[in-house]
Design a protein around this motif. Structure first.
Motif, PDB file in Angstrom:
ATOM      1  N   ARG A  41       0.843  -1.199   0.000  1.00 37.59           N
ATOM      2  CA  ARG A  41       0.000   0.000   0.000  1.00 37.59           C
ATOM      3  C   ARG A  41       0.877   1.248   0.000  1.00 37.59           C
ATOM      4  NH1 ARG A  41      -4.492  -1.909  -1.949  1.00 37.59           N
ATOM      5  NH2 ARG A  41      -5.999  -2.770  -0.502  1.00 37.59           N
ATOM      6  N   ILE A  52       1.133   4.915   1.048  1.00 35.78           N
ATOM      7  CA  ILE A  52       0.490   5.871   1.951  1.00 35.78           C
ATOM      8  C   ILE A  52       1.201   7.211   1.820  1.00 35.78           C
ATOM      9  CG2 ILE A  52      -0.142   6.315   4.366  1.00 35.78           C
ATOM     10  CD1 ILE A  52      -1.507   3.839   3.019  1.00 35.78           C
ATOM     11  N   TYR A  71      -1.367  11.569   8.856  1.00 32.89           N
ATOM     12  CA  TYR A  71      -2.248  10.944   9.844  1.00 32.89           C
ATOM     13  C   TYR A  71      -1.570   9.723  10.463  1.00 32.89           C
ATOM     14  CZ  TYR A  71      -6.017   7.975  11.564  1.00 32.89           C
ATOM     15  OH  TYR A  71      -6.790   7.146  12.340  1.00 32.89           O
ATOM     16  N   ALA A  72      -0.993   8.899   9.594  1.00 34.93           N
ATOM     17  CA  ALA A  72      -0.396   7.650  10.068  1.00 34.93           C
ATOM     18  C   ALA A  72       0.792   7.912  10.987  1.00 34.93           C
ATOM     19  CB  ALA A  72       0.029   6.789   8.871  1.00 34.93           C
ATOM     20  N   ILE A 117       4.007   2.195   9.257  1.00 30.65           N
ATOM     21  CA  ILE A 117       2.821   2.429   8.423  1.00 30.65           C
ATOM     22  C   ILE A 117       2.289   1.112   7.872  1.00 30.65           C
ATOM     23  CG2 ILE A 117       2.035   3.496   6.268  1.00 30.65           C
ATOM     24  CD1 ILE A 117       3.742   5.923   6.950  1.00 30.65           C
ATOM     25  N   LEU A 168       0.130  -0.289  10.451  1.00 26.39           N
ATOM     26  CA  LEU A 168      -1.153   0.430  10.557  1.00 26.39           C
ATOM     27  C   LEU A 168      -2.089   0.051   9.412  1.00 26.39           C
ATOM     28  CD1 LEU A 168      -0.018   3.963  11.761  1.00 26.39           C
ATOM     29  CD2 LEU A 168      -1.023   2.091  13.102  1.00 26.39           C
ATOM     30  N   VAL A 169      -1.520  -0.205   8.241  1.00 27.09           N
ATOM     31  CA  VAL A 169      -2.346  -0.678   7.121  1.00 27.09           C
ATOM     32  C   VAL A 169      -2.941  -2.050   7.457  1.00 27.09           C
ATOM     33  CG1 VAL A 169      -2.235  -1.539   4.741  1.00 27.09           C
ATOM     34  CG2 VAL A 169      -1.238   0.671   5.307  1.00 27.09           C
ATOM     35  N   ASN A 212      -5.788  -1.370   9.717  1.00 30.11           N
ATOM     36  CA  ASN A 212      -6.895  -0.722   9.017  1.00 30.11           C
ATOM     37  C   ASN A 212      -7.681  -1.714   8.171  1.00 30.11           C
ATOM     38  OD1 ASN A 212      -8.376   1.608   8.335  1.00 30.11           O
ATOM     39  ND2 ASN A 212      -7.253   1.803   6.411  1.00 30.11           N
ATOM     40  N   GLU A 213      -6.965  -2.615   7.499  1.00 32.01           N
ATOM     41  CA  GLU A 213      -7.654  -3.480   6.545  1.00 32.01           C
ATOM     42  C   GLU A 213      -8.006  -4.853   7.115  1.00 32.01           C
ATOM     43  OE1 GLU A 213      -6.720  -3.230   2.440  1.00 32.01           O
ATOM     44  OE2 GLU A 213      -5.572  -1.386   2.672  1.00 32.01           O
ATOM     45  N   GLU A 267     -11.208   0.553  11.872  1.00 27.78           N
ATOM     46  CA  GLU A 267     -10.910   1.736  12.667  1.00 27.78           C
ATOM     47  C   GLU A 267     -11.189   1.562  14.159  1.00 27.78           C
ATOM     48  OE1 GLU A 267     -13.599   4.231  10.234  1.00 27.78           O
ATOM     49  OE2 GLU A 267     -14.474   4.821  12.130  1.00 27.78           O
ATOM     50  N   LEU A 273      -7.911   1.577  15.630  1.00 23.13           N
ATOM     51  CA  LEU A 273      -6.947   2.617  15.246  1.00 23.13           C
ATOM     52  C   LEU A 273      -6.817   3.692  16.329  1.00 23.13           C
ATOM     53  CD1 LEU A 273      -7.628   3.091  11.412  1.00 23.13           C
ATOM     54  CD2 LEU A 273      -5.527   2.257  12.476  1.00 23.13           C
TER      55      LEU A 273
END
Lengths: 478, 320
Positions: B43, B45, B52-53, B268, B271-272, B275-276, B280, B283
């Motif tokens: 991904r 980002i 944000y991340a 990151i 965090l992906v 997220n996926e 959230e 998060l």
């Protein structure tokens, strides 16, 4: 699907590829106009933007190209294998060096996500040339006796779903074995083949060894029917494949056909569920399902049906559909308006037949050809959506109770190209794989390709094998 | 949605019941799991998403020092950095916690001086966990009494690998009880599996379920003291476990990858994954943490790059 962690647009730069306003046919090492001056336009399926105007080959151009290939054949086939290998290795390296450019080009012309052209198509294209380059000077050891001879001129017609990869599958083994080729790419995706023509020049490939004719089905038919073509290789629809088979019957042309499929992806109750869900997604949504070996029939053991469907739907809700050049796009555009209409009609049939239709909430772009990922549940063997190849992002879900029933249902198809088995039990993988009438059987994975592995179908999925040592046979007089 | 463990009450009644349950969990296909983690790792980002991340990642760090050479001075410096990671930019978020050995809890607590940064303490004979149960419990109580907000315990990998799943479960339950303070509140419990020593993904899934059933508030990959620590694949697997557990019980449990996450790019990617995979709901630093030390400076340099447009360099972030 608005999330607190919204990915900003991350488009791959278009400036890495320079598309000319118009392109000619590539015959005898030169780009030339069609004899009758006809041209057609190729559009980007994600935006309907015209990318370029391309010469439209007719029968006269086919004849010219076949003559050029015939003329080149004598010298090319007489080269030592090690010399032909040098050209193929050179082509493979140039493809690697230009892979970003070619990936962007393919994404523009085909509509598939850059993630796929970058991480799947292009690496496989280069790998295919490297692999067959390696065979060129080892044909004595391929199992076809000493000094196996090439066939002559190969007429090759390829589809639009993996334009450059299908070109590689056709051209790499043909050249390695000493044949010369005339190749016709699909009318909706002519550009990468024309860029490949440029790569052939860059590699110093002798004139006439590779000829590229862009055009429609009539040019393909003229190529296949040309009396001086010794070998016909076709990848595409079963309907066209049957026509070709009828034509070559009674001629001495050697033929390989790689046609449609309705792959069964079988998930047993002892499957690694999270990975099976990924495999189902890869199986049917890779390249928007426009894959002949797609796992378009999900056969799931009844005892885990609800649980698996729940997980699958949750996963589908995370798919990102949109701009194919965005590096975070999972689902791109359908290749053409015609294909979109076909998918739409078949999906509507599914609904009319009483299957239950589901798609994740997903906004489709306003221009271009788009189809949301779609599931059909309550599907039976009697439904059209369980039998006909849809060639789009549409998955039909069926259930079974026992391994025998799974095998019977998987084999109950006019096609036999691919299948998948999901179970943590190794003995079951082996037992079921042996009973499946499919050219490729994947175990705990799906849509994995490798140039070393032969690929091809049973039944109406075609005949002959491409890839691996087996792929040489189609281009040798054995 | 139920928020109860009653559906699973019978699985912890005996060693054999727990074994049957754990061995009945779906297997993990290693190739497929790693492929999925790698694919999410591609991904891209950028810009606003990256900003944000980065801030989210900073706010999720358990800023850690777990060395024999730790001194009160070192812990005070670390605590100051947790509260004010970038002295040149006061908009930088605070880290979630500082993570120290039990004897440093009081020092950290005093240094934080009421700031909204938690004190996490490792306990239970960290990192090996090779001590008698009373010692582990005393270690835990000591840290809680010193003011720890969170306890990072280690499971007995020896017991787990010997197949003594119920012992592993009981240990976590006992430590959970030891986290209770006299006023009835409790330190949040993070359970470290040391995934590098469990070695197979099937084991990591089973350990995750033992931890969740026993009352872990967080499940955590590693101590940072062995060769293989947090990886995208083992973290993805643990995220799948907490996702499934919440769907079945309504109880949400946090995840903490620890060890080896050093760059913004790595953070990151994690965090992906969050997220996926779980979305959230996870998060925030209440549900997801990074156990890390050097990661923070890389995040700060990337943050400076985003706000100023140029790379600064290691001399523009503090070395503690």
């Amino acid at each position: 699907m608005a999330s607190v962690f919204e990915y900003a647009p991350a488009p791959e730069s278009r400036s890495v590829v320079d598309i000319a306003p118009s392109y000619g046919l590539f015959i005898d090492g030169e780009f030339t106009d069609a004899a009758d001056g006809k041209v057609f336009k190729t559009v980007s399926p994600s935006s309907e933007e015209v990318l370029a105007e391309v010469a439209q080959a007719g029968a006269a151009d086919v004849d010219r190209a076949v003559k050029a290939a015939r003329k080149a054949f004598e010298k090319w086939s007489a080269l030592p294998g090690s010399e032909r290998a040098k050209y193929l290795f050179r082509i493979a390296r140039i493809i690697q060096e230009r892979s970003r450019e070619l990936a962007v080009l393919e994404t523009l012309d085909n509509g598939k996500p850059i993630k796929e052209t970058r991480d799947a198509d292009l690496p496989l294209v280069a790998a295919h040339f490297f692999y067959y380059a390696g065979w060129a000077d080892k044909l004595d050891h391929a199992g076809y006796g000493a000094n196996p001879r090439p066939l002559g001129v190969a007429g090759q017609v390829i589809p639009w779903n993996f334009p450059l990869l299908m070109l590689a599958w056709k051209i790499a083994p043909a050249l390695a074995t000493g044949n010369t080729v005339v190749l016709k790419p699909a009318e909706t995706t002519p550009l990468s083949a024309l860029f490949f023509a440029d790569i052939c020049r860059q590699a110093g490939l002798p004139k006439g060894v590779v000829n590229i004719l862009t055009g429609y089905g009539d040019a393909g038919a003229a190529l296949v029917e040309h009396p001086d073509v010794n070998k016909v290789a076709f990848t595409g629809s079963t309907a066209v494949g049957k026509k070709i088979a009828r034509h070559v019957a009674g001629t001495d042309k050697k033929v390989t056909l790689e046609l449609g499929g309705k792959g069964a992806n079988i998930v047993f109750d002892d499957a690694p569920v999270d990975q099976a869900v990924e495999g189902i997604v890869t199986g049917i949504f890779f390249n928007q399902g426009q894959v002949c070996c797609a796992g378009s029939r999900l056969l799931v053991q009844e005892s885990i049906h609800d649980e698996l469907l729940h997980s699958l739907k949750r996963r589908l809700s995370t798919l990102r559909l949109g701009d194919p050049l965005d590096k975070n796009t999972d689902i791109g555009a359908i290749n053409s308006a015609e294909q979109l209409a076909r998918i739409t009609a078949l999906a509507d049939t599914g609904e009319a037949e009483g299957a239950e239709r589901w798609s994740p909430a997903c906004e489709l772009p306003s221009s271009g050809y788009w189809f949301a990922p779609t599931l059909f549940t309550n599907v039976t063997q009697a439904h059209i959506v369980a039998r006909d190849e849809i060639f789009g992002p549409v998955l039909s879900v069926l259930t079974f109770r026992t391994p025998d029933e799974a095998v019977a249902k998987a084999n109950n198809s006019q096609y036999g190209l691919s299948a998948g088995i999901w179970t943590e039990k190794g003995s079951r993988i082996l037992a079921v794989a042996n009973k499946l009438r499919a050219g490729v059987v994947w175990a705990n994975t799906f849509n994995k390709f490798d140039p070393t592995s032969p690929f091809g179908g049973y039944k109406e999925s075609g005949f002959g094998r491409e890839g691996g040592r087996h792929g040489l046979e189609a281009y040798l007089d054995v | 949605m139920p928020t109860t463990l009653t559906a699973f009450a019978d699985v912890t009644t005996s060693d054999s019941a727990l074994r049957r349950f754990l061995h009945g969990l779906p297997g993990v296909d290693a190739v497929g799991l790693e492929a999925r983690a790698a694919s999410l790792g591609t991904r891209s980002i950028k810009t606003t998403a990256k900003a944000y991340a980065i801030d989210l990642a900073i706010s999720m760090i358990d800023l850690t020092t777990l060395e024999g050479a730790d001194t009160p001075g070192k812990v005070r410096a670390l605590s100051a950095k947790a509260v004010n990671p970038d002295p040149t930019d006061r908009t930088t978020p605070m880290t979630a916690a500082v993570c120290v050995y039990p004897d440093m809890v009081a020092t950290a607590k005093a240094a934080l001086n009421g700031a909204d940064v938690k004190v996490a303490s490792v306990a239970t004979a960290f990192p090996a966990g090779r001590a008698a149960l009373p010692v582990k419990l005393a270690d835990t109580r000591d840290a809680v009494a010193a003011g720890a907000d969170e306890i990072d315990m280690v499971i007995d990998r020896g017991a787990f690998l010997a197949g003594r799943y119920l012992d592993t479960y009981e240990l976590i339950k006992s430590v959970k009880e030891a986290c209770v303070r006299p006023d009835g509140s409790a330190a949040r419990l993070k359970v470290i599996f040391e995934t590098g020593e469990l070695s197979t993904y099937d084991n990591i899934r089973r350990a995750s379920w033992i931890g969740m059933l026993a009352g872990a508030d967080f499940i955590k990959t590693s101590t940072g003291k062995v060769g293989v620590n947090a990886t995208p694949a083992n973290t993805l697997l643990m995220l799948e476990a907490v996702r499934d557990f919440k769907e079945q019980t309504g109880i949400q449990i946090g995840v903490k990858p620890a060890g080896g996450i050093r760059t913004t790019k790595d953070a990151i990617k994690f965090l992906v994954l969050v997220n996926e995979t779980v979305g959230e709901d996870w998060l925030s630093n209440h549900w997801f943490r990074f156990g890390a030390s050097s990661l923070l400076n890389d995040l700060l340099m990337q943050r400076q790059k985003l706000s100023t447009g140029r790379y600064s360099g290691p001399d523009y972030v503090t070395v503690d």
